[in-house]
Design a protein around this motif. Structure first.
Motif, PDB file in Angstrom:
ATOM      1  N   UNK A 650       0.811  -1.216   0.000  1.00 39.86           N
ATOM      2  CA  UNK A 650       0.000   0.000   0.000  1.00 39.86           C
ATOM      3  C   UNK A 650       0.841   1.262   0.000  1.00 39.86           C
ATOM      4  N   UNK A 651       0.339   2.248   0.661  1.00 43.01           N
ATOM      5  CA  UNK A 651       0.944   3.570   0.621  1.00 43.01           C
ATOM      6  C   UNK A 651       2.308   3.607   1.305  1.00 43.01           C
ATOM      7  N   UNK A 652       2.560   2.632   2.160  1.00 46.69           N
ATOM      8  CA  UNK A 652       3.830   2.666   2.886  1.00 46.69           C
ATOM      9  C   UNK A 652       5.006   2.499   1.946  1.00 46.69           C
ATOM     10  N   UNK A 653       4.778   1.714   0.868  1.00 45.42           N
ATOM     11  CA  UNK A 653       5.852   1.532  -0.109  1.00 45.42           C
ATOM     12  C   UNK A 653       6.173   2.868  -0.772  1.00 45.42           C
ATOM     13  N   UNK A 654       5.130   3.599  -1.166  1.00 46.13           N
ATOM     14  CA  UNK A 654       5.325   4.896  -1.817  1.00 46.13           C
ATOM     15  C   UNK A 654       6.075   5.833  -0.890  1.00 46.13           C
ATOM     16  N   UNK A 655       5.680   5.806   0.384  1.00 48.21           N
ATOM     17  CA  UNK A 655       6.313   6.680   1.351  1.00 48.21           C
ATOM     18  C   UNK A 655       7.797   6.331   1.509  1.00 48.21           C
ATOM     19  N   UNK A 656       8.062   5.029   1.570  1.00 47.32           N
ATOM     20  CA  UNK A 656       9.443   4.579   1.717  1.00 47.32           C
ATOM     21  C   UNK A 656      10.269   5.066   0.536  1.00 47.32           C
ATOM     22  N   UNK A 657       9.713   4.932  -0.654  1.00 47.71           N
ATOM     23  CA  UNK A 657      10.467   5.334  -1.841  1.00 47.71           C
ATOM     24  C   UNK A 657      10.704   6.836  -1.846  1.00 47.71           C
ATOM     25  N   UNK A 658       9.687   7.591  -1.455  1.00 45.91           N
ATOM     26  CA  UNK A 658       9.853   9.041  -1.487  1.00 45.91           C
ATOM     27  C   UNK A 658      10.841   9.507  -0.427  1.00 45.91           C
ATOM     28  N   UNK A 659      11.004   8.756   0.644  1.00 46.17           N
ATOM     29  CA  UNK A 659      11.938   9.171   1.688  1.00 46.17           C
ATOM     30  C   UNK A 659      13.283   8.485   1.586  1.00 46.17           C
ATOM     31  N   UNK A 660      13.410   7.674   0.586  1.00 48.63           N
ATOM     32  CA  UNK A 660      14.686   6.999   0.404  1.00 48.63           C
ATOM     33  C   UNK A 660      14.953   5.923   1.434  1.00 48.63           C
ATOM     34  N   UNK A 661      13.884   5.371   2.007  1.00 47.94           N
ATOM     35  CA  UNK A 661      14.062   4.274   2.957  1.00 47.94           C
ATOM     36  C   UNK A 661      14.202   2.971   2.163  1.00 47.94           C
ATOM     37  N   UNK A 662      15.229   2.167   2.461  1.00 42.41           N
ATOM     38  CA  UNK A 662      15.417   0.924   1.704  1.00 42.41           C
ATOM     39  C   UNK A 662      14.213  -0.010   1.827  1.00 42.41           C
ATOM     40  N   UNK A 663      14.013  -0.836   0.821  1.00 49.31           N
ATOM     41  CA  UNK A 663      12.935  -1.825   0.878  1.00 49.31           C
ATOM     42  C   UNK A 663      13.523  -3.225   0.717  1.00 49.31           C
ATOM     43  N   UNK A 664      12.833  -4.174   1.268  1.00 54.35           N
ATOM     44  CA  UNK A 664      13.234  -5.580   1.136  1.00 54.35           C
ATOM     45  C   UNK A 664      12.070  -6.337   0.522  1.00 54.35           C
ATOM     46  N   UNK A 665      12.340  -7.186  -0.462  1.00 61.00           N
ATOM     47  CA  UNK A 665      11.258  -8.056  -0.934  1.00 61.00           C
ATOM     48  C   UNK A 665      11.254  -9.309  -0.076  1.00 61.00           C
ATOM     49  N   UNK A 666      10.299 -10.161  -0.305  1.00 61.32           N
ATOM     50  CA  UNK A 666      10.121 -11.308   0.584  1.00 61.32           C
ATOM     51  C   UNK A 666      11.367 -12.169   0.661  1.00 61.32           C
ATOM     52  N   UNK A 667      12.000 -12.377  -0.487  1.00 64.46           N
ATOM     53  CA  UNK A 667      13.194 -13.225  -0.504  1.00 64.46           C
ATOM     54  C   UNK A 667      14.298 -12.610   0.348  1.00 64.46           C
ATOM     55  N   UNK A 668      14.531 -11.336   0.165  1.00 62.62           N
ATOM     56  CA  UNK A 668      15.575 -10.657   0.931  1.00 62.62           C
ATOM     57  C   UNK A 668      15.235 -10.670   2.415  1.00 62.62           C
ATOM     58  N   UNK A 669      13.932 -10.498   2.714  1.00 65.13           N
ATOM     59  CA  UNK A 669      13.492 -10.521   4.101  1.00 65.13           C
ATOM     60  C   UNK A 669      13.777 -11.884   4.743  1.00 65.13           C
ATOM     61  N   UNK A 670      13.455 -12.953   3.978  1.00 62.22           N
ATOM     62  CA  UNK A 670      13.674 -14.289   4.552  1.00 62.22           C
ATOM     63  C   UNK A 670      15.151 -14.557   4.763  1.00 62.22           C
ATOM     64  N   UNK A 671      15.974 -14.024   3.894  1.00 64.61           N
ATOM     65  CA  UNK A 671      17.418 -14.177   4.078  1.00 64.61           C
ATOM     66  C   UNK A 671      17.853 -13.433   5.352  1.00 64.61           C
ATOM     67  N   UNK A 672      17.267 -12.265   5.546  1.00 63.96           N
ATOM     68  CA  UNK A 672      17.616 -11.450   6.713  1.00 63.96           C
ATOM     69  C   UNK A 672      17.303 -12.182   8.023  1.00 63.96           C
TER      70      UNK A 672
END
Length: 675
Positions: A650-672
């Motif tokens: 939802x909107x949180x992704x847009x917010x993250x992108x606009x603020x330059x906050x890194x994102x993780x997809x599911x695969x990266x999250x599971x690795x983490x």
DNA sequence: TCCCCTCGAGTTCA
DNA sequence: CTCGAGGGGA
């Protein structure tokens, strides 16, 4: 009858009479007759020692003194209750309850009102109907095992009547009846011992006694009011509080009889009003009324805030007040340099203790209430222990030339004479002289405090001597003390001196967080110190961190960061740190960024979850992150480490992108999180 | 920008 | 325990 049957019958009769005497206060036989029954039982048990069980009334008093009390964690924490001080707050509580239960404004909730006993909370555990343990409230999470003392309290059955669950926790209040309180104090006075200020202190003091024999003579009693679900299973709770009290009484436990089931808040208000006066005729002290939603099912719906259950509230009777004279207004200088005016009072007895001092907080407060030296003032002690000055009685103030002058804050520190400062917008005047003797004393006490370096034996009196003798000028000087030098001080023998040196030695290895807290950096308390120690690992890393790096730590904002920076930038700090290092204090170990053996590799990070993950629910994802020490919040901010993005974000992704906050997809999250 | 919550700091008596 | 301030979410 076999001896076993005889013994069982006797125990039953004795318990019956104990209940008549201690619970119903309506004995059927004389004390002498009761004693005769006890002697008969003792005689039988002596002949048949194999038949003696811990539940026998003869076993109430253990002959052996215990060796201090073990600390025991409560199965379920003992929460304290939110307070209501007037009718308005009671009605506000009712409104919250109705809202929480989705009821109309005119709906009437069934409450139960119980007198709040002024004693100490206790948790009793019964297994197969037998009393196996009594634990004090302690801090609510863990308390002290006072089983031996609890067993001497005659109102508490060692064995429950009838059918009870295999494992049962009962909660209640241990108190000292007024009559016993009066008797104990008369005795103490005769023996030139200090008297107890009030029944609650006497009860608390008694429970802390290690001599169970003494406890048994004090005449403590108890009221039970709660059943904790066995194994925490809510379904097994009794359906209403009214039913719970009935069940408790049926098990032979003492239940305070004046409780009332109230339909609607009006009846609760009336109950509180009636008992505000009527309580004076009771055999025990009560300071209020506990109001609970009667229906246990509704309680689960209402739940709890972080501090209090939402389904109960404690109404406090209006505070007790007294008048006395302010002989003068003193000033105290705290560890941070805060200068606090304190009213020195003509001692006056109020609600259980003699009050001789009361803080006036700050100049603004004194001015607002216009309290002047020499004034008669109204003081009160509410539900809390700390007395406060309500207002001066202006009509008693002499007029004209006799009138006392208003209080004026002095321009300089009462201890070191350096000028006092007060930043705009702030209330507190401070002595900014870091080497002000008063500040030094308070700082040393803080450093040695239980939550800081925990140096036992280094209290106010000793700090005072060390500073006066010029032996200690800062924290590091403490570690240069040796037994020889200490032994020269007043009231300080070889033994105490050696103990203190050993305590100092022990304190060197304490966690870094204790040292950071002990340093007394402004705005850095216990939690802040823990956060800093965890994030940076070593004292040098904290000392070298920039304001930005400090702010990146959770719960550290601009004010705290600036304060930490200022502390380490101060000229005297560098030398202090080096001397503490030389003294061998634990400065911590560097944080290993990729350590994951058992530690919390994600400590200090904050994640936000959005969208749907294919392999797990959001709760599971959150649990994984928290297991590794991360925090999970609901919205993206500059503190967010990364946003975990699932499908249909939802909107949180847009917010993250606009603020330059890194994102993780599911695969990266599971690795983490390593799944 | 406002509000809620948590934390820091000060504090009385036995 | 309470007040006030700081932090952070809405």
């Amino acid at each position: 009858m076999t001896p076993a049957e005889q013994i069982a019958a006797l125990r039953e009769r004795i318990r019956h009479h104990e209940e008549r005497y201690y619970i119903h206060t309506d004995p059927e036989i004389s004390d002498a007759e009761f004693d005769a029954l006890m002697r008969e039982l003792v005689a039988l048990e002596v002949q048949h020692p194999l038949l003696v069980t811990p539940e026998s009334p003869t076993q109430r008093v253990s002959g052996r003194p215990a060796e201090g009390f073990a600390t025991i964690a409560h199965a379920e924490p003992l929460l304290s209750l939110d307070n209501a001080y007037d009718e308005g707050e009671l009605r506000a509580f009712d409104e919250r309850v109705r809202k929480g239960l989705g009821l109309d404004a005119d709906a009437r909730v069934t409450y139960i009102a119980e007198l709040k006993i002024d004693g100490l909370s206790i948790a009793l555990t019964y297994e197969d109907g037998r009393l196996v343990r009594g634990v004090t409230r302690g801090d609510g999470v863990q308390g002290e095992d006072v089983t031996v003392n609890v067993r001497t309290i005659r109102a508490i059955p060692l064995r429950l009547r009838g059918v009870a669950p295999a494992r049962l926790e009962i909660r209640g209040e241990v108190y000292l009846p007024n009559r016993s309180f009066a008797r104990i104090n008369e005795e103490r006075e005769r023996n030139d011992e200090p008297v107890f200020a009030n029944p609650r202190n006497a009860a608390a003091g008694t429970m802390r006694t290690l001599d169970a024999r003494l406890v048994s003579t004090r005449g403590l009693s108890m009221f039970a009011y709660q059943v904790v679900a066995p194994d925490g299973d809510p379904a097994s709770l009794l359906a209403t509080q009214t039913a719970t009290l009935t069940a408790l009484a049926a098990w032979g436990l003492p239940v305070e009889p004046h409780h009332a089931t109230c339909v609607g808040i009006d009846e609760v208000v009336a109950f509180c009003a009636a008992w505000a006066d009527a309580r004076r005729d009771l055999e025990f002290e009560t300071d209020g009324v506990v109001i609970k939603v009667d229906d246990v099912g509704s309680r689960a719906v209402l739940g709890a805030t972080s501090k209090f259950p939402r389904w109960a509230i404690a109404y406090k009777f209006p505070a007790q007040q007294a008048t006395t004279r302010v002989t003068r207004i003193d000033l105290q200088v705290g560890r941070t340099g805060a200068v606090t005016p304190v009213a020195v009072l003509e001692p006056v007895f109020l609600a259980g203790s003699t009050i001789a001092m009361a803080t006036l907080h700050n100049q603004q407060e004194v001015a607002r209430k216009d309290i002047r030296p020499g004034d008669m003032v109204l003081i009160e002690k509410g539900g809390d222990v700390i007395p406060k000055v309500v207002k001066p009685i202006v009509s008693l103030r002499p007029e004209g030339a006799e009138a006392p002058a208003p209080f004026v804050m002095p321009a300089s520190c009462p201890v070191c004479q350096s000028p006092l400062q007060r930043p705009d917008e702030e209330v507190v005047w401070r002595c900014e002289n870091p080497s002000c003797p008063a500040r030094l004393r308070r700082s040393l006490e803080h450093f040695a405090g239980r939550k800081a370096m925990d140096i036992e034996g280094l209290g106010e009196a000793l700090v005072d001597q060390l500073v006066s003798a010029g032996l200690v000028r800062d924290f590091a000087d403490l570690y240069a003390l040796d037994a020889e030098r200490l032994a020269g001080l007043e009231r300080m023998g070889q033994k105490s001196a050696a103990n203190l040196v050993a305590e100092l030695e022990r304190s060197r290895t304490h966690d870094l967080s204790r040292l950071v807290f002990g340093l007394g950096i402004r705005h850095v308390g216990e939690r802040g110190a823990q956060a800093l120690a965890r994030a940076f690992g070593t004292l040098d890393a904290i000392a070298g961190a920039s304001v930005e790096q400090l702010q990146s730590v959770d719960d550290v904002g601009p004010v705290v960061a600036a304060s930490v920076r200022a502390f380490f930038d101060a000229p005297a700090t560098g030398e202090l740190v080096e001397r503490l290092r030389a003294a061998g204090l634990n400065f911590g170990a560097p944080v290993d960024p990729d350590a994951d053996h058992g530690v919390k590799p994600l400590a200090g990070t904050t994640y936000v979850l959005t969208g749907t993950l294919a392999s797990m629910t959001r709760d599971e994802a959150q649990a994984h992150l928290e297991r590794l020490g991360a925090r999970v919040t609901g919205s993206v901010s500059k503190k967010t480490t990364a946003v975990v993005v699932g499908a249909d974000a939802g909107s949180k992704l847009a917010k993250a992108e606009s603020r330059g906050v890194p994102t993780l997809d599911e695969q990266a999250f599971r690795a983490l999180v390593g799944v």
